[in-house]
Design an enzyme around this catalytic site. Structure first.
Site, PDB file in Angstrom:
ATOM      1  N   TYR A   1       0.861  -1.191   0.000  1.00  0.00           N
ATOM      2  CA  TYR A   1       0.000   0.000   0.000  1.00  0.00           C
ATOM      3  C   TYR A   1       0.886   1.227   0.000  1.00  0.00           C
ATOM      4  O   TYR A   1       1.823   1.329   0.796  1.00  0.00           O
ATOM      5  CB  TYR A   1      -0.893   0.001   1.245  1.00  0.00           C
ATOM      6  CG  TYR A   1      -1.798   1.210   1.358  1.00  0.00           C
ATOM      7  CD1 TYR A   1      -2.839   1.406   0.450  1.00  0.00           C
ATOM      8  CD2 TYR A   1      -1.619   2.143   2.378  1.00  0.00           C
ATOM      9  CE1 TYR A   1      -3.683   2.514   0.565  1.00  0.00           C
ATOM     10  CE2 TYR A   1      -2.456   3.245   2.492  1.00  0.00           C
ATOM     11  CZ  TYR A   1      -3.487   3.429   1.585  1.00  0.00           C
ATOM     12  OH  TYR A   1      -4.315   4.514   1.695  1.00  0.00           O
TER      13      TYR A   1
ATOM     14  N   LYS B   1       4.114   8.920   9.110  1.00  0.00           N
ATOM     15  CA  LYS B   1       3.874   8.295  10.410  1.00  0.00           C
ATOM     16  C   LYS B   1       4.842   8.777  11.503  1.00  0.00           C
ATOM     17  O   LYS B   1       4.643   9.857  12.047  1.00  0.00           O
ATOM     18  CB  LYS B   1       3.827   6.780  10.230  1.00  0.00           C
ATOM     19  CG  LYS B   1       2.631   6.437   9.298  1.00  0.00           C
ATOM     20  CD  LYS B   1       2.244   5.003   9.164  1.00  0.00           C
ATOM     21  CE  LYS B   1       0.932   4.944   8.372  1.00  0.00           C
ATOM     22  NZ  LYS B   1       0.927   4.064   7.226  1.00  0.00           N
TER      23      LYS B   1
ATOM     24  N   ASP C   1       9.267   3.036   0.001  1.00  0.00           N
ATOM     25  CA  ASP C   1       8.175   3.677   0.727  1.00  0.00           C
ATOM     26  C   ASP C   1       8.335   3.311   2.196  1.00  0.00           C
ATOM     27  O   ASP C   1       7.912   2.246   2.646  1.00  0.00           O
ATOM     28  CB  ASP C   1       6.818   3.234   0.180  1.00  0.00           C
ATOM     29  CG  ASP C   1       5.669   3.920   0.914  1.00  0.00           C
ATOM     30  OD1 ASP C   1       5.941   4.695   1.855  1.00  0.00           O
ATOM     31  OD2 ASP C   1       4.501   3.665   0.549  1.00  0.00           O
TER      32      ASP C   1
HETATM   33  C1  LIG Z   1       0.272   4.571   5.828  1.00  0.00           C
HETATM   34  C2  LIG Z   1       1.038   4.362   4.577  1.00  0.00           C
HETATM   35  C3  LIG Z   1       0.907   5.227   3.469  1.00  0.00           C
HETATM   36  C4  LIG Z   1      -0.119   6.306   3.419  1.00  0.00           C
HETATM   37  O1  LIG Z   1       0.080   7.295   4.362  1.00  0.00           O
HETATM   38  P1  LIG Z   1      -1.166   8.263   4.737  1.00  0.00           P
HETATM   39  O2  LIG Z   1      -0.544   9.244   5.660  1.00  0.00           O
HETATM   40  O3  LIG Z   1      -2.186   7.379   5.360  1.00  0.00           O
HETATM   41  O4  LIG Z   1      -1.643   8.859   3.464  1.00  0.00           O
HETATM   42  C5  LIG Z   1       1.740   5.042   2.397  1.00  0.00           C
HETATM   43  N1  LIG Z   1       2.644   4.052   2.379  1.00  0.00           N
HETATM   44  C6  LIG Z   1       2.790   3.191   3.406  1.00  0.00           C
HETATM   45  C7  LIG Z   1       3.831   2.123   3.336  1.00  0.00           C
HETATM   46  C8  LIG Z   1       1.975   3.311   4.530  1.00  0.00           C
HETATM   47  O5  LIG Z   1       2.085   2.421   5.529  1.00  0.00           O
END
Ligand SMILES: *Cc1c(COP(=O)(O)O)cnc(C)c1O
Length: 425
Positions: A143, A264, A236
Site C-alpha cells: 500500500y 507516520k 516507501d
Molecule cells: C500509511 C502508509 C501510506 C499512506 O500514508 P497516509 O498518511 O495514510 O496517506 C503510504 N505508504 C505506506 C507504506 C503506509 O504504511
C-alpha cells in the site's frame, strides 16, 4: 458494543461513509462495531465507556513514544503559543529536516507534505519526470496511499473490503501500474524487460498485507534490476521509517534507494510526511526545478515540533530497547501458539511486528491470504475483550512503543494466551 461507543457510532454512520474517517477503522475486516476512543496515555487507550486497552495499533504506527508523551505535549504547547500556521518558512522545518537527514544520509534533500499519500504520489511524479517514462512497478499487497496510480492490488484496506481495484480510477491510469508478487525477482525482471518502468516502489518490509519480511536477496536484487533497466528505486518508508531500524530500511538492509518516502513516525502523531533522496532528483522539484508540488499546511509548525521532539527522543539505545521488547512479545506469542498446537507464524523488524494463523512463514500477499482469517477474527475479538487492541484486520502490521514496559509485554502475553485459547473453537 454498548453504551456511548454505540451511540456515537450511530451518529457517525449518518455523517460519514461507514461511520469512519478511514475505512479499516470500521472493523469490516473482523465484524462487529468499533469502539470510540476517549483518550490515551503511554501504552494504553480508554474508550468512551471507560474500558482500557493495551494498544498495539498506535494510530497505525506513528506513536513510537506511546500516547501523549510529555516531551511531545510540551513541544506542542510551546510552539502553539507562537501561532499554529504561517505558510512562511520556519526554523522548525529546517530542524526536523536536519534530524531526518542525519539519520538517513541517503536522503540528501527532502520536501515535507502532510500525508503519506502525498509523499508517494509526489515521488512518482519526480521519477516519471526524470526518466521520461510513465510506468510504475509495485508489488502485490503493498500500500502506498490512495493516489489513483497505487490503487492496484493495494493490500490491507482494499483487501479487507474485497475491492481489488477501486472504481473511479481510470483504466488508462491503472494500465500504467504493473504489479509483481513481493519477494519475486524473476517476475520483477520480466515486467522491467517488457515495460518502460520509471520507478520500482516497494515497502521494504511490508506492513500493509500483514507483516512480511523481504528475503535477504530481494532488496539488493531490486537495486540491481533498477540499475540494469534504468528505473529509479523508491523505498516507501512511511511505515518502516524509524521503525525497522534507527535509520530505517537502508540501515537494516544496506540497500540505498534513489528516493524515500516517510510519514507516520516523523510526525509524532501529527500529520507530516516527506519525500526525499538524491539531490539531483530533488532539485527537479519546484521551485528549484519544473516538477510541481505544493501544500498550504506543509511544514506546519505544530507538526514539525511533534516530529522534532519524537526523533530527538528516539535515540539508537531507545530504538534497541523497543525492538528487544517487540522481539520478546513475538517470541512469547509463538511459544503460546506452539503449546496450544495452533498453526501460527509471527515475525518482527525493530518495533514493527505481525502474525498470521498459518503454519509456514508468509513471503507474499498470496500466501498471507491462505492464513486462517476466521480464526483471526475470533482471536481479535477475544483479545479486545481482554483489553488488548490489535489492528482490526488480518492484513495489518502491529507496533510497540517506548511506553510499552516489560510488564506490559508480560500482561499482553497472558491476555493473548487466553485469547488464543478462547479462539481455538
Ligand atoms: C500509511 C502508509 C501510506 C499512506 O500514508 P497516509 O498518511 O495514510 O496517506 C503510504 N505508504 C505506506 C507504506 C503506509 O504504511
Amino acid at each position: 458494543m454498548t453504551g456511548r461507543s454505540h451511540e456515537v457510532m450511530e451518529r457517525a454512520r449518518a455523517l460519514f461513509p461507514g461511520g469512519v474517517s478511514s475505512p479499516v477503522r470500521a472493523f469490516r475486516g473482523v465484524g462487529g462495531e468499533p469502539f470510540v476512543v476517549d483518550r490515551g496515555a503511554g501504552s494504553r487507550i480508554w474508550d468512551v465507556d471507560g474500558r482500557e486497552y493495551i494498544d498495539y495499533v498506535l494510530s497505525w504506527g506513528p506513536l513510537v513514544l506511546g500516547h501523549a508523551p510529555p516531551i511531545v505535549l510540551d513541544a506542542l504547547e510551546q510552539t502553539m503559543a507562537r501561532g499554529t500556521s504561517f505558510g512562511i518558512p520556519t526554523a522548525l522545518e529546517v530542524e526536523l529536516g536536519e534530524l531526518i537527514v542525519a539519520r538517513m544520509p541517503h536522503v540528501e534533500m527532502l520536501r515535507f507534505v502532510s500525508s503519506g499519500t502525498e509523499a508517494t504520489m509526489s515521488a512518482i511524479r519526480v521519477a516519471r519526470a526524470v526518466t521520461h517514462r510513465d510506468v510504475i512497478l509495485k508489488f502485490d499487497g503493498c500500500y502506498h496511499g490512495h493516489a489513483d496510480s497505487f490503487l492496484v492490488r493495494a493490500g490491507s484496506g482494499v483487501a479487507t473490503l474485497g475491492l481489488p481495484n477501486s472504481p473511479g480510477v481510470p483504466d488508462a491510469l491503472a494500465a500504467l501500474t504493473v504489479v509483481a508478487p513481493f519477494n519475486d525477482l524473476s517476475s520483477t525482471e520480466s515486467l522491467l524487460a517488457s515495460h518502460d518502468v520509471a520507478a520500482i516502489i516497494v515497502e521494504p518490509v511490508v506492513g500493509n498485507s500483514g507483516f512480511i519480511a523481504p528475503d535477504p536477496a530481494f532488496l539488493p536484487g531490486l537495486r540491481a534490476l533498477a540499475d540494469r533497466f534504468g528505473a529509479l528505486l523508491i523505498f516507501d518508508e512511511v511505515m518502516t521509517g524509524f521503525r525497522v531500524a534507527y535509520g530505517g530500511a537502508r540501515e537494516r538492509f544496506d540497500v540505498v534507494p534513489d528516493l524515500t518516502t516517510l510519514g507516520k513516525v516523523i510526525g509524532g502523531g501529527l500529520p507530516v510526511a516527506a519525500y526525499g533522496g538524491r539531490r539531483d532528483l530533488m532539485e527537479c522539484v519546484a521551485p528549484a526545478g519544473p516538477v510541481y508540488q505544493a501544500g498550504t499546511l506543509s511544514g506546519n509548525p505544530l507538526a514539525m515540533a511533534a516530529g522534532i521532539a519524537t526523533l530527538t527522543a528516539l535515540t539508537p539505545a531507545l530504538h534497541d530497547r523497543i525492538a528487544a521488547r517487540t522481539a520478546r512479545l513475538v517470541q512469547g506469542l509463538r511459544e503460546c501458539a506452539a503449546r496450544r498446537g495452533i498453526p501460527f507464524t509471527a515475525d518482527a523488524a525493530g518495533s514493527m511486528w505481525g502474525f498470521f494463523f498459518r503454519a509456514e512463514p508468509v513471503r507474499s500477499f498470496a500466501e498471507a491470504k491462505t492464513s486462517d482469517v476466521e480464526r483471526f477474527r475470533r482471536f481479535f475479538h477475544a483479545a479486545l475483550e481482554r483489553g488488548v487492541y490489535l489492528a482490526p484486520s488480518a492484513f495489518e502490521a502491529a507496533f510497540v512503543s517506548a511506553a510499552h514496559s516489560d510488564a506490559d509485554v508480560d500482561e499482553t502475553l497472558d491476555r493473548l494466551d487466553a485469547a488464543l485459547e478462547a479462539s481455538d473453537a
